[in-house]
Design an enzyme around this catalytic site. Structure first.
Site: not given
Ligand code: ATP
Length: 571
Positions: A242, A244, A249, A264, A293, A333, A408, A414
């Site tokens: 999907e 990103k 979130r 989050r 998102e 999502f 996790r 990712k």
């Molecule tokens: P994390 O949330 O993994 O702790 P982070 O906030 O730094 O780390 P990333 O690790 O870069 O973010 O990416 C995860 C985040 O990506 C998810 O928490 C969500 O907010 C976002 N996201 C965007 N698109 C999607 C998708 N299609 N499916 C799931 N998450 C998505």
């Protein structure tokens, strides 16, 4: 139990630094509680009278608390402040000045009074809160006064995280601290420690049957990382990829009438998205829990704008002008619950089928863009497309994966682009100490000691010193404002460090950091001994990127992830 006895336990816990010893002390406290005291005692241990997601705060600043103590003691406020400066904090002044009382108030009565105090809002509440607190302090003995004041001013710092409380609960109620995963599952599904305590009192059966509930936030599922398309295909096989999206979130709960939106870090942010909720209300009528998102778009061009724009909605009074200037679109999502049925244990393909049948494509929300991937070429082509339309990359998801609340894992991976010469991903780290600056930075913090969070041990492990990337405003104003209230004389109980910074902090502030590489280090405790005996892992050439207020310290990058990033360097 009396609140006095409870306070004695708190003092005992505070004096410990070893985790096992803290767990032992907590389980002794738990063993003395009557069943109806459990949920409330557990909340008080976290310094609250309701789960964090309810957002019920005491709203008592230290100044107000000092007025209340002066009233209770019949003393002059200015004189009390002199003592505060001598003893370090207001709680200690109460401990020194309040007279001893025989007996003591029941724990439940003090909880009720604290709850009433927190719930009192609106015109005149400040004065009423002060009077309520003064009344409570009048009947409190020294140790009770100390902890009442620490709780209401948000300064209860026992150094116990949720993981430790759950482990002690497992010990006290299920007879074995190794049964923590049973409690953890219930906590991940409901984010409510008091509720988990109630269930645990009923036994393992009740815990095993807990399900998601509309209104109670589900702790969010998180993704692992892999370096490239080959590695992702090797790990996941054919899968669903999907876009990103780079926004905020949101977990949206709807019970048919009322909405709750959680961030989050499980904060209630319902007020931040009235326009989105209006759009959802118009189209989706059945009760549901979904995840999306939320991304700000340019109203003139429809172009999606990066994460920073969502921050414009994080204000106390969100005006119609702000909403219009920063409109959001939600890319859905996950569908986690629909009309009486929890969907989290279904395989992703089945959840996705239901999501697409339920969520239409509209102007303000739509299902996330996805593609079925079977080859490295297809994955890279979709990745390029994602970057082209301004997304951060892809989220690759195992088709048979359930939704693993609060975990996790490799069911989601990712796929982001690594900028040249940098690590494949940034890290979110907790500030635990600092050194004073010199030269241009004298009088303010020069560099910060930051740590990863190890959830298994409930401990913060240091990983680097960050000094670059801060603006003058960060150095002169923002950092002192945010860090000064967190200062303490010695390392906080959960911090494991080998270096000796000039000042220590309560582990609260989370910052995002990028770095050039990860190396072995004898000075840092992150993943100590994991890669090499007598060595931890450290970031080289770290650089501050931004504050991560959307993350709690317990949501920081883990040592496990740092090990992974370390290994990814040579891929
Ligand atoms: P994390 O949330 O993994 O702790 P982070 O906030 O730094 O780390 P990333 O690790 O870069 O973010 O990416 C995860 C985040 O990506 C998810 O928490 C969500 O907010 C976002 N996201 C965007 N698109 C999607 C998708 N299609 N499916 C799931 N998450 C998505």
């Amino acid at each position: 139990m009396t609140f006095k006895r409870f306070a004695e336990h708190l003092a005992g816990i505070e004096a410990e630094s070893g985790r096992l010893e803290i767990i032992r002390r907590l389980s002794v406290l738990f063993a003395e509680l009557a069943p109806e005291e459990w949920p409330k005692a557990v909340l008080l241990l976290t310094g609250r009278v309701a789960p964090e997601f309810e957002g019920l705060e005491f709203g008592v600043a230290e100044k107000e608390a000092a007025k209340a103590l002066a009233m209770a003691l019949g003393r002059d406020e200015a004189e009390l402040w002199k003592e505060v400066r001598e003893l370090g904090d207001l709680g200690r002044v109460a401990e020194t000045e309040l007279p001893e009382h025989e007996g003591g108030l029941p724990l439940l009565a003090v909880y009720d009074q604290l709850r009433d105090l927190a719930e009192d809002a609106g015109p005149g509440s400040q004065l009423r809160k002060r009077e309520r607190l003064a009344d409570l302090l009048k009947s409190a003995s020294p140790l009770e006064g100390l902890y009442i004041l620490r709780i209401v001013t948000g300064r209860l710092r026992l150094g116990v995280g949720e993981a430790t409380i759950l482990e002690a609960m497992a010990q006290a109620l299920l007879g074995d601290r190794k049964k923590r995963p049973l409690l953890e599952r219930a906590y991940n599904l409901t984010s409510d420690l008091a509720y988990v305590a109630e269930l645990a009192l009923k036994g393992e059966e009740a815990l095993a049957h807990v399900q998601v509930q509309v209104g109670k936030p589900i702790r969010m599922m998180l993704a692992e990382r892999l370096p490239d398309a080959e590695a992702i295909l090797k790990k996941l096989g054919p899968h669903l990829a999907e876009y990103k999206y780079d926004g905020e979130r949101v977990q949206v709960h709807f019970d048919g009438e009322r909405f709750w939106v959680y961030s989050r870090r499980i904060e209630n942010i319902t007020h931040q998205y009235p326009d989105l909720l209006e759009a959802l209300r118009a189209h989706l009528k059945r009760p549901y829990i979904l995840e999306a998102e939320a991304v700000v778009y340019d109203p003139d061009t429809g172009e999606l704008l990066p994460f920073q724009y969502v921050l414009n909605r994080k204000v106390k009074h969100l005006t119609p002008e702000l909403i219009e200037r920063y409109p959001v679109k939600a890319f859905v999502f996950e569908l986690l619950y629909l009309d009486g049925e929890a969907l989290i244990d279904l395989p992703l393909t089945e959840r996705r089928k239901r999501l697409e049948a339920f969520v239409p494509k509209t102007e303000r929300f739509e299902p996330s863009e996805r593609r079925w991937i079977e080859s490295v070429e297809a994955l890279d082509a979709f990745f390029d497309l994602a970057l082209e339309v301004g997304d951060e990359g892809l989220m690759c998801k195992r088709p048979d994966g359930n939704y693993e609340a609060g975990k996790r894992g490799f069911k989601w991976v990712k796929y982001k682009r690594a900028a040249g010469g940098r690590l494949a991903d940034t890290l979110d780290l907790v500030v635990v100490g600092a050194w004073w600056g010199r030269g241009r930075r004298s009088g303010t913090y020069g560099s910060l000691l930051v740590a990863a969070y190890n959830p298994a041990e409930d401990r913060f492990e240091t990983v680097t010193k960050v000094g670059s990337g801060f603006t003058d405003e960060d150095l002169q104003k923002v950092l002192p404002e945010r860090l000064d209230p967190l200062r303490r004389g010695e390392p906080a109980p959960r911090v494991w460090a080998l270096l000796e910074p000039d000042v220590w902090f309560e582990p609260r502030l989370v910052i995002e950091v990028e770095a050039q590489e990860i190396t072995l280090s004898p000075n840092h405790t992150c993943a100590y001994g994991r890669v090499k005996e007598g060595r931890g892992l450290a970031l080289r050439f770290p650089r501050f990127l931004r504050y991560r207020d959307d993350k709690s310290p317990e949501e920081a990058t883990t040592p496990e992830e740092v090990v992974e990033l370390y290994r990814l360097q040579w891929k």
